[in-house]
Design a protein around this motif. Structure first.
Motif, mmCIF file in Angstrom:
data_model
loop_
_atom_site.group_PDB
_atom_site.id
_atom_site.type_symbol
_atom_site.label_atom_id
_atom_site.label_comp_id
_atom_site.label_asym_id
_atom_site.label_seq_id
_atom_site.Cartn_x
_atom_site.Cartn_y
_atom_site.Cartn_z
ATOM 1 N N SER A 66 24.560 43.971 4.458
ATOM 2 C CA SER A 66 24.448 42.412 4.712
ATOM 3 C C SER A 66 25.521 43.115 6.168
ATOM 4 C CB SER A 66 25.633 41.468 4.141
ATOM 5 O OG SER A 66 26.593 41.039 4.747
ATOM 6 N N GLY A 98 27.189 40.401 7.412
ATOM 7 C CA GLY A 98 28.291 39.974 7.068
ATOM 8 C C GLY A 98 28.703 37.976 6.908
ATOM 9 N N ASP A 99 26.951 37.919 6.831
ATOM 10 C CA ASP A 99 26.662 36.647 7.145
ATOM 11 C C ASP A 99 25.869 36.077 5.698
ATOM 12 O OD1 ASP A 99 24.387 38.652 7.198
ATOM 13 O OD2 ASP A 99 23.438 37.508 8.615
ATOM 14 N N HIS A 100 26.268 36.805 4.651
ATOM 15 C CA HIS A 100 25.733 36.188 3.535
ATOM 16 C C HIS A 100 27.420 36.334 2.082
ATOM 17 C CE1 HIS A 100 22.747 36.336 -0.125
ATOM 18 N NE2 HIS A 100 23.765 37.982 -1.227
ATOM 19 N N HIS A 101 26.996 34.855 1.653
ATOM 20 C CA HIS A 101 28.572 35.340 0.863
ATOM 21 C C HIS A 101 28.186 34.068 -0.290
ATOM 22 C CE1 HIS A 101 30.502 36.261 4.301
ATOM 23 N NE2 HIS A 101 29.603 34.990 5.433
ATOM 24 N N ASP A 144 32.476 41.239 -0.500
ATOM 25 C CA ASP A 144 32.293 39.635 -0.379
ATOM 26 C C ASP A 144 33.124 39.345 -1.384
ATOM 27 O OD1 ASP A 144 32.140 37.442 1.188
ATOM 28 O OD2 ASP A 144 30.319 36.404 -0.356
ATOM 29 N N ALA A 166 35.277 38.116 5.123
ATOM 30 C CA ALA A 166 33.627 38.081 5.740
ATOM 31 C C ALA A 166 33.540 38.947 6.956
ATOM 32 C CB ALA A 166 33.866 37.208 6.185
ATOM 33 N N SER A 210 31.221 42.785 8.030
ATOM 34 C CA SER A 210 29.019 43.746 7.091
ATOM 35 C C SER A 210 29.866 44.580 5.886
ATOM 36 C CB SER A 210 28.681 43.910 8.701
ATOM 37 O OG SER A 210 30.310 45.349 9.387
ATOM 38 N N ALA A 228 17.637 38.321 14.889
ATOM 39 C CA ALA A 228 19.686 38.626 14.666
ATOM 40 C C ALA A 228 19.086 39.566 15.526
ATOM 41 C CB ALA A 228 20.454 38.970 13.511
#
Lengths: 648, 648
Positions: A400, A402-405, A634, A638, A640, B334
């Motif tokens: 990731s 850092g944008d997947h939660h 995660d 937050a 990568s 991205a």
């Protein structure tokens, strides 16, 4: 591979999970998760739909047409939990609340059933005249299949027959319409077959003939699927029915051309060369097929299932047990196509892989299937729920930016109750038994109450699994009793030490077996070697070229930005390093981190250019960091994350 | 970076491409490609639509609503080719046929124009009452922009005014509706702005006021875009208009929420931090903006364009000059997201990058922009057309499992005429001039006829580019004449040798410049070092981790299965190897292969498992193979292909 009725799960009431790892999750379900899911089902109108039908409303359905299934899966999870934790005094309040929620909901469901047995609130409220006209897209039997599973679970947990009777009427209704002598039809999304099998188990003691009928119908459905003419292809001509789901129509027939592999209708299982299409569907189909063809001596089907298993596990499975890399079809693309950042790897698909591998493990008594089950359970599936039990992943990438939660809920909410029902029923997966053997499939701490030849036996497993490979198994026999105690030797374990004075161990199909006459209290100790291991992928997995991944025991580890204090993309690992730290109870609800060494590229040292001659690159700086289990990612700041780390 | 009106292209009639490499493609266009594309436009009804409008038909439009644009792009390509090759006697027959096809088609187009100047056959035939109600999705101005480009090209090539007059009426019609004092509106798919700029060039000599008006409108459109309120967002409330393209409605507003970045409406260029959304749209916007803001001393806009350029070329561009990795939005995802096998990298997007980088190269007289133009031209764009000129790529992945092949045509057929018009107009890209300088931007063989201060000058470039870096430039001046001869030094060139007795060379902004008074015939020689070079990607490009790619001169090389006699995934390259072979005229219409060494994993030697401990892997076998230019891949036996090769 032969499919025989070998291991069976014990009733959940007979397997108490005392494990610190899983016990925490089960208590979370009772205290938090199932209540959250119930309220979501209430607030989104999912439960009210049943009452709307009972009130004779029309046109008041909201949301996705398969929303009934989420309610059923929540009931199944709740029922499992009542069975598993019913004796836990600390949770009595939470379980009472759950029990009341279940009863209320079941009452609403029963009130919605049509006189002929039909039950699907989307069709009853929106399209009463369109029943069964779009099997390929509309999930009627899919929803009903989950109803049957819920019915069997609630009956098994409580003995209450309300939902079971609803399920029987549903199953009999479907059986009156579809089958070998009736209309050729089954659901675009497999699940009804599993539901029939569970219903059969529930009614068999009182009504073995009906049980056989349900199993026969399930077997027919999995075996007919893929034959021609295809019922789904024929439906494409029904313009009115196709309007019910334009999106799924486009998925089934892009550009108007029927694309049968999406729903495993491209070939019968017997002829299918590989696992294709929507991953959850494929798993539900194969789990049902494996069970429905036990003890049939159908070597063609057995070979086919083995072929598909090898295709899946040797070419199409992430290290985490996640499957189905593509978001486009929520499923498979091609052999060795396992991208990390865009991995779809739906939580439900990993749960489905647990189901299928468990069925194979039961039908073969062979530990290799448990290896895959364990991989999916502790990694790809478990990542689907947060450490606090209140948020969920639908997709489980292995990398990731850092944008997947995790999310509180989903419009399409299949995953949250799916992971809940799996955790609630864990007792069915960690031990199994035959007439004269008890099998410890996963050595998590638990207490099993069973009997051999009428003699009560208690088997207690003590361990700190998955953090330690040391396991102690105590057998308490109230009188001398003979049975085999089989303990699986995990595939990741290079060496196992056993300590038991009673009898010499035998080794068979991935199990170490102690066959003796047990009496009084006897204790044996095992020590499964649990060293950190670095893995490389098959050379055809191009996404992992030049990368390596770390596991320890059943757990896949990952590197998170919060531990590196920099983007993980900057890190290259030294795959000769890996030092197991002490268990840290304060970290991520308790984990054993692993310290690794490597090099970090300092941002400022890199040229701006996207592409550079190799000799122009600056040297990297040595750095130490730590890795944590993938399932727990995660949960902190937050950032990568990577499972597959770059090698220098 | 300052944007000034510096270099301009010469009329195509004044630049004859004598290059063996590009000359072959231009002749192919005349003999094959443009005739094929004309017949596709006829057979698919694209041209008949105009006649249907003239006949007053209703409801007879077939295909995509933006199909007019393919006809216009074909006209533009054909017109460029007439201008470029008009003096080629061997092609007289083919060019006569082309000229007749152009005249017939233009007559049909003129007959379809509405009295008020409007022209869009989809709306005229299907939805005459829905004009301009869905600017975001419906491509009316996009099509008209291509009409303006075609009109300018045909007028420039032939002097015929029919299509030019149609274009002027279209432009004036649009200008009567949209603009600073009128409705705020521009097209969801940029292109009209470029069309206005080309129309302005065409009419400037006879009507400078109109030319200025067109440029002002183009500048307003690129500058307003992204401001609020957004015209596209407002349209989402118009349910009837949204029905015109449900698919694009969903792309613009998934789940009903406006996603402005798809069409670069998220922010004005001045504020935009990065290049986003649909890649072709982004390139057309930025190419127009770069040109429209020349000589405006608008430092804010200049900084913004430079910022976006750096974002694109330092974070979002494939080694091939392909851009836009995702098929979902045909665009950007991205920073550093550059997957190889799933690279969308639409041919049109690479063509668009040629446009933008060319505008920057003209506005700055700086060779670094030519480097990117050359990269896209010789690789990402050129791969879009087959060596035989009869098949086309829409997507240009940098890796294939052997299942990606060029097609004869597409339902959405933007790419084939786009690559055709680029090749036909190549003379506009390889040289440019100012009042007192001639710039050789790409040293392909060509003959330029121009004049400085009224004195005719012929400049002849001789080379075997891109196979050799040896270049000979001969200046023939009919009388003594002073001008600067500037020859770009390619960014890939480590060392350049020049040989010219006349004057000392100056070096400036990526050019070597000879400033002298030329008389009679003078010849200078240059030798651009053209060694094979291995490249690594920025460490954040995770897809290229552990991989390396080979270039020589402007060409990116690839490895194809047919040369390895095995799947390329099995190969790991030794990046110290690379031996340039002799030019082989019989291979792929003439290429210089490069021999490389490495190791191949024998299929049988690998374990079946997907994941193995590193120490368990078998040793690989040394092997020699050869690599060929990327643009020429997929011309032999179908098989796997890689640009980024594994390193051991």
């Amino acid at each position: 591979m032969r499919l025989q009725r070998r291991l069976r799960s014990l009733p959940l009431q007979q397997v108490q999970i005392t494990d610190r790892f899983w016990g925490r999750y089960q208590r979370l379900l009772a205290a938090t998760t199932l209540d959250i899911q119930y309220r979501q089902c209430v607030e989104t109108g999912r439960i009210e739909h049943f009452r709307s039908v009972a009130r004779g409303e029309q046109g008041t359905f909201k949301g996705r047409y398969f929303n009934d299934s989420d309610v059923y899966k929540w009931i199944e999870a709740g029922s499992f939990l009542l069975a598993a934790l019913g004796s836990d005094a600390e949770l009595a309040g939470a379980l009472d609340r759950l029990s009341g929620q279940l009863d209320d909901t079941i009452e609403a469901i029963a009130s919605a059933q049509a006189p002929d047995g039909y039950l699907d609130t989307f069709f009853q409220l929106q399209h009463p005249d369109m029943r069964w006209r779009n099997l390929g897209a509309m999930h009627e039997m899919y929803c009903m299949g989950h109803l049957l599973e819920a019915a069997a679970a609630h009956f098994g947990a409580t003995g209450k027959r309300t939902l079971l009777d609803v399920g029987i009427r549903v199953a009999d209704h479907v059986a009156s319409l579809f089958g070998p002598d009736r209309r050729k039809g089954y659901c675009g999304h497999e699940e009804f077959e599993i539901g029939l099998l569970r219903l059969a188990d529930a009614v068999r003691p009182s009504d073995p003939d009906s049980a056989d009928r349900y199993v026969d119908l399930a077997r027919w459905m999995v075996d007919e699927r893929g034959s021609r003419p295809s019922p789904f292809e024929a439906e494409l001509q029904d313009e009115e029915a196709m309007k019910l789901s334009p999106w799924l129509r486009n998925m089934l027939a892009p550009g108007g051309v029927y694309k049968a592999d999406y729903c495993q209708d491209h070939a019968r299982i017997r002829e299918a060369p590989e696992v294709v299409g929507h991953a959850v569907r494929a798993m539900y189909l194969l789990a049902a097929a494996t069970e429905a063809f036990e003890d049939r001596d159908d070597t063609e089907m057995e070979s086919a299932i083995e072929r598909l298993w090898l295709d899946l596990t040797q070419k199409r499975m992430y290290l985490t047990g996640g499957i189905g890399p593509s978001g486009h079809n929520e499923g498979f693309v091609a052999d060795y196509h396992l991208p990390n950042r865009t991995a779809y790897a739906e939580t439900c698909a990993a749960v489905g892989l647990v189901f299928w591998s468990h069925r194979l493990a039961q039908a073969t008594f062979d530990g290799e299937y448990v290896d895959v089950m364990e991989r999916a359970l502790y990694n790809g599936a478990l990542a689907g729920i947060s450490l606090a039990g209140d948020r969920f992943f639908y997709e489980n990438p292995l990398e990731s930016a850092g944008d997947h939660h995790r999310q509180a809920w989903f419009d399409c909410a299949c995953c949250p109750p799916n992971i809940a029902r799996l955790i609630a029923s864990l007792g069915a997966y960690v031990v199994g038994r035959t007439e004269d053997a008890l099998a410890i499939q996963i050595p998590c701490a638990c207490r099993v109450e069973t009997a051999f030849g009428g003699t009560p036996v208690r088997v207690t497993v003590e361990s700190e699994f998955p953090w330690s490979g040391e396991v102690r198994v105590t057998v308490d026999a109230s009188a001398p009793v003979s049975f085999e105690l089989a303990i699986r030797i995990p595939g990741w374990c290079g060496d196992v030490e056993t300590e038991f004075d009673g009898v010499e161990a035998e080794y068979r199909d991935g199990y170490v077996i102690f066959a003796t006459t047990w009496s009084g209290r006897q204790t044996l100790r095992l020590d499964f070697e649990m060293e950190p291991r670095w893995w490389v992928s098959h050379f055809q997995v191009l996404d992992n070229c030049g990368r390596t991944a770390l596991t320890r025991g059943p757990l896949v580890y990952c590197l998170e930005e919060v531990d590196l204090a920099s983007s993980v993309a900057r890190f290259a690992v030294d795959p000769t390093s890996a030092e197991v730290e002490a268990f840290d109870g304060g970290l991520l609800e308790g984990v054993t981190p692993i310290r690794v060494e490597g090099w970090i590229d300092q941002p400022g040292a890199w040229p701006d250019e996207l592409y550079s001659a190799e000799e122009d690159l600056p040297a990297a700086t040595p750095v130490r960091t730590r890795m944590v289990p993938y399932y727990a990612w995660d949960a902190r700041a937050a950032g990568s994350m990577q499972v597959w780390l770059r090698r220098p």
